[in-house]
Write a protein that holds these residues in place. Structure first.
Motif, mmCIF file in Angstrom:
data_model
loop_
_atom_site.group_PDB
_atom_site.id
_atom_site.type_symbol
_atom_site.label_atom_id
_atom_site.label_comp_id
_atom_site.label_asym_id
_atom_site.label_seq_id
_atom_site.Cartn_x
_atom_site.Cartn_y
_atom_site.Cartn_z
ATOM 1 N N ASN A 1 0.734 -1.152 -0.012
ATOM 2 C CA ASN A 1 -0.087 -0.119 -0.064
ATOM 3 C C ASN A 1 0.723 1.211 0.121
ATOM 4 O OD1 ASN A 1 -2.473 -1.495 2.081
ATOM 5 N ND2 ASN A 1 -2.258 -1.504 -0.142
ATOM 6 N N THR B 1 -15.908 -6.945 4.136
ATOM 7 C CA THR B 1 -14.738 -5.699 4.167
ATOM 8 C C THR B 1 -15.152 -5.265 2.717
ATOM 9 O OG1 THR B 1 -13.215 -7.038 5.527
ATOM 10 C CG2 THR B 1 -12.223 -5.168 4.451
ATOM 11 N N LEU C 1 -15.887 -1.330 1.950
ATOM 12 C CA LEU C 1 -15.323 -0.126 1.371
ATOM 13 C C LEU C 1 -15.995 0.365 0.036
ATOM 14 C CD1 LEU C 1 -11.811 -2.140 1.310
ATOM 15 C CD2 LEU C 1 -12.324 -0.053 2.684
ATOM 16 N N GLY D 1 -3.646 -2.539 -3.567
ATOM 17 C CA GLY D 1 -2.826 -3.755 -3.665
ATOM 18 C C GLY D 1 -2.902 -4.969 -4.087
ATOM 19 N N GLY E 1 -5.954 -11.353 -1.599
ATOM 20 C CA GLY E 1 -5.996 -10.943 -2.780
ATOM 21 C C GLY E 1 -7.308 -10.859 -3.729
#
Ligand SMILES: Cc1cc2nc3c(=O)[nH]c(=O)nc-3n(C[C@H](O)[C@H](O)[C@H](O)COP(=O)(O)OP(=O)(O)OC[C@H]3O[C@@H](n4cnc5c(N)ncnc54)[C@H](O)[C@@H]3O)c2cc1C
Length: 264
Positions: A39, A101, A105, A121, A130
């Motif tokens: 990040n 999550t 977001l 990332g 990922g």
């Protein structure tokens, strides 16, 4: 003004990671938190895009979902040069899985105006899922470029190169788009200067809550997660390797070892 949003996550220092007994969530109090290295690189990429296209009036905004301690990671990104930040912080998020999550977001991104590109990332160094950028792209109905080793923005598009084991591919997507970057995109992220650290103290950080972004209590959190960690076993300590002293047969001994391990 177009916003380049960088998704940042605070992670426990690599050398010092522990899981909480019982629910196997991360013991955040028991380790030093840092901004994940991938990040830092994502922030670096965003800052380079802003500098390269100075006439385009880009703004670099960082967004994180995490506990109040994640403020440290936010300040790090701001001291590197990001302009402002959004911090989703709410006890109800504890134990959220990857889908939850990503949903949080996605709703947080809805609070940010004029989003051009979202840079993430490719995977974190703690969860290593990922998957957040792809799930986010799905929730928002946006195109996604993955594993990018270079990116640029021009003419309403994000372009760049993706590197995989199969080769290097040139990709483009219309904006707004989600981009995930690989480690190779830059060698190192810039180190915050003293001036940057002082300036970061005055930059705006907007705190978001679940209620504020329209997420109900039963949409996130460990009790409502679709996936659960059911067991955890620490990695065994590394055993000492076998030392081969070459007294004329060293090559053969190594070949025999590799054959025995089914590596040859
Ligand atoms: C001990 C432990 C238990 C876990 N239990 C579960 C479980 O039961 N079920 C489950 O599905 N998952 C579980 N996870 C995964 C955890 O929920 C994830 O950390 C989180 O969902 C994000 O996934 P990730 O870190 O793998 O992100 P990745 O998909 O690897 O992240 C890629 C990129 O997305 C962005 N990003 C990721 N997270 C954030 C964030 N919080 N804020 C801003 N940007 C972000 C960053 O740019 C990051 O580089 C667990 C993780 C741990 C360490």
């Amino acid at each position: 003004m177009t916003n380049i949003v960088v998704l940042i996550k605070q992670v426990p220092d690599y050398e010092d990671r522990h899981l909480t007994d019982g629910d196997w969530t991360l013991d955040r109090a028991g380790s030093d938190p840092v901004l994940d290295e991938i990040n830092e690189k994502a922030v670096e990429v965003a800052l380079q895009l802003k500098e390269k296209h100075a006439d385009a009036d880009y703004n670099v905004v960082v967004l994180t979902a995490g506990p109040s301690s994640a403020e440290t990671a936010i300040r790090r990104a701001l001291s590197m040069g990001a302009d402002s930040a959004y911090h989703l912080v709410d006890d109800g998020l504890h134990g959220s899985d990857i889908v939850q999550t990503s949903w949080a977001l996605a709703r947080s991104l809805g609070q940010i105006e004029d989003v051009g590109v979202v840079i993430a990332g490719n995977e974190t160094s703690d969860g290593v899922g990922g998957a957040v950028p792809a799930i986010l792209a799905q929730f928002l109905g946006l195109p996604q470029l993955t594993a990018m080793r270079s990116i640029d923005i021009a003419d309403g598009k994000v372009t760049g190169e993706r590197e995989t084991d199969d080769g290097v591919f040139g990709l483009e997507a219309s904006l707004p788009a989600i981009v995930s970057i690989s480690e190779k995109i830059v060698d190192d992220a810039r180190f915050p200067s003293f001036k940057g650290i002082m300036a970061a103290k005055k930059k705006p950080v907007e705190t978001l809550t679940l209620a504020g972004i329209g997420i109900e209590a039963d949409e996130v959190g460990g009790a409502h997660a679709g996936s659960t960690v059911v067991s955890s076993t620490p990695k065994p300590p590394k055993s000492a390797g076998e030392k081969v002293t070459d007294e004329g047969e060293g090559g053969k001994q190594i070949a025999d070892y590799l054959i025995a391990q089914k590596l040859l």
